[in-house]
Design an enzyme around this catalytic site. Structure first.
Site, short mmCIF file in Angstrom:
data_model
loop_
_atom_site.label_atom_id
_atom_site.label_comp_id
_atom_site.label_asym_id
_atom_site.label_seq_id
_atom_site.Cartn_x
_atom_site.Cartn_y
_atom_site.Cartn_z
N ALA A 22 0.80 -1.23 0.00
CA ALA A 22 0.00 0.00 0.00
C ALA A 22 0.83 1.28 0.00
CB ALA A 22 -0.93 0.00 1.22
N ASN A 23 2.11 1.19 -0.26
CA ASN A 23 2.91 2.41 -0.25
C ASN A 23 2.87 3.15 -1.59
OD1 ASN A 23 4.71 -0.01 -0.91
ND2 ASN A 23 5.96 1.67 -1.67
N THR A 24 2.27 2.53 -2.62
CA THR A 24 2.22 3.16 -3.93
C THR A 24 1.03 2.63 -4.71
OG1 THR A 24 3.54 3.66 -5.92
CG2 THR A 24 3.65 1.41 -5.06
N ILE A 26 -2.27 1.48 -6.65
CA ILE A 26 -3.64 1.17 -6.27
C ILE A 26 -3.77 0.93 -4.78
CG2 ILE A 26 -5.42 -0.63 -6.50
CD1 ILE A 26 -4.62 -0.78 -9.48
N SER A 144 -6.79 -10.00 -11.72
CA SER A 144 -6.46 -9.30 -12.95
C SER A 144 -7.29 -9.85 -14.09
CB SER A 144 -4.97 -9.49 -13.27
OG SER A 144 -4.66 -9.11 -14.59
N TYR A 163 2.35 -14.99 -14.40
CA TYR A 163 1.51 -13.98 -13.74
C TYR A 163 0.04 -14.36 -13.87
CZ TYR A 163 -0.71 -9.46 -12.87
OH TYR A 163 -1.51 -8.46 -12.38
#
Length: 289
Positions: A22-24, A26, A144, A163
């Site tokens: 959560a530092n960048t 979304i 995703s 992914y």
């Protein structure tokens, strides 16, 4: 509700939310929106310095927790620290993800599968005892569009490595978890951001990274817009366990968040159960449900 935005988030006073990564991007926008609505948010991040800087920008009711999803030891330490500091958990948002990386986690798993699925599987199981007594608690896992291209060989998860496969695992996990939570105070949901101009592609090849970012920018898919499906899954009073939220526009790339349909493969109950059993064995985390 076709144009659901952060303005639709109900009051979050007295609620505690953990958001991974959560530092960048979304994750940061998700944490910021919840904090503005009164929640105490915990930024669970690998880099504590970056997490503290982000917390300072969000506001005073923001804490940080060191979490490296590529290490099951770190996941256990983070869960222990959270439980020592908090008596309850209302929202667990499994947001962190990596793509374009190669290599292994500290426990020998493919890095994408280990971080995107196994780390979150372990974290959720270790924190669930703080959620089960809390009415209205939710686990939201970010998947995703790419899950539609994913395949999983449950006989060889230690070397699974795409992914798309890890994002398929996020949905298989969500459906099986929600089934196991039936009758409890807690539900599990999933979301996907559509296109968004975030840092998730920073390790990807230029051939993959640049077109994705250009398309997202042309469509106005900022991280704040990309966070809306997660926020709706986490806070909309009408949302139900097992639902999946994403942009309601063309190809689910753009638009406001709506309930969308995941792939048939993600809804296969046999695959859900097999993934769960193997994840339990590989991580050593047994859920209380």
């Amino acid at each position: 509700m076709d144009n659901w935005t952060a303005a639709n988030i109900p009051d979050q006073q007295r609620r505690v939310a953990v958001i991974t990564g959560a530092n960048t991007g979304i994750g940061f926008e998700t944490a910021s929106a919840l904090a503005r609505c009164g929640a105490r948010v915990v930024l669970a991040c690998r880099n504590l310095d970056k997490a503290k800087e982000a917390a300072g920008r969000i506001g005073p009711d923001t804490d940080v927790l060191r979490l490296d999803l590529a290490s099951l030891t770190s996941v256990r330490e983070a869960a222990d620290e959270f439980q020592a500091r908090y008596e309850r958990l209302d929202l667990l948002i499994n947001n962190a993800g990596v793509t374009g990386l190669t290599g292994r986690t500290r426990d020998g798993f493919d890095i994408q599968f280990g971080v995107n699925h196994l780390g979150h599987y372990a974290l959720t199981g270790l924190l669930l005892n703080r959620m089960l007594p809390v009415p209205g608690s939710r686990v939201v896992t970010v998947s995703s569009i790419g899950h539609r291209f994913g395949r999983i060989d449950t006989e060889d998860l230690r070397s699974a490595g795409t992914y798309a496969g890890s994002k398929l695992a996020n949905l298989l996990f969500t459906h099986e978890l929600n089934r196991r939570l039936d009758g409890s105070n807690t539900v599990a949901l999933a979301a996907h951001p559509g296109g968004a101009t975030t840092e998730i592609f920073r390790y990807s090849s230029a051939l993959f990274r640049i077109p994705n970012l250009v398309i997202a920018r042309l469509l106005g898919r900022t991280p704040a817009m990309g966070a809306l499906p997660t926020l709706r899954a986490a806070t909309d009073p009408t949302a139900q366990g097992g639902e999946y939220y994403g942009p309601g526009g063309l190809f689910e790339i753009r638009g406001y968040p709506q309930r969308v349909q995941s792939s048939a493969r993600s809804r296969d109950s046999g695959s859900q159960q097999r993934l769960w059993e193997v994840s339990e064995r590989l991580t050593g985390v047994v859920y209380p449900v």
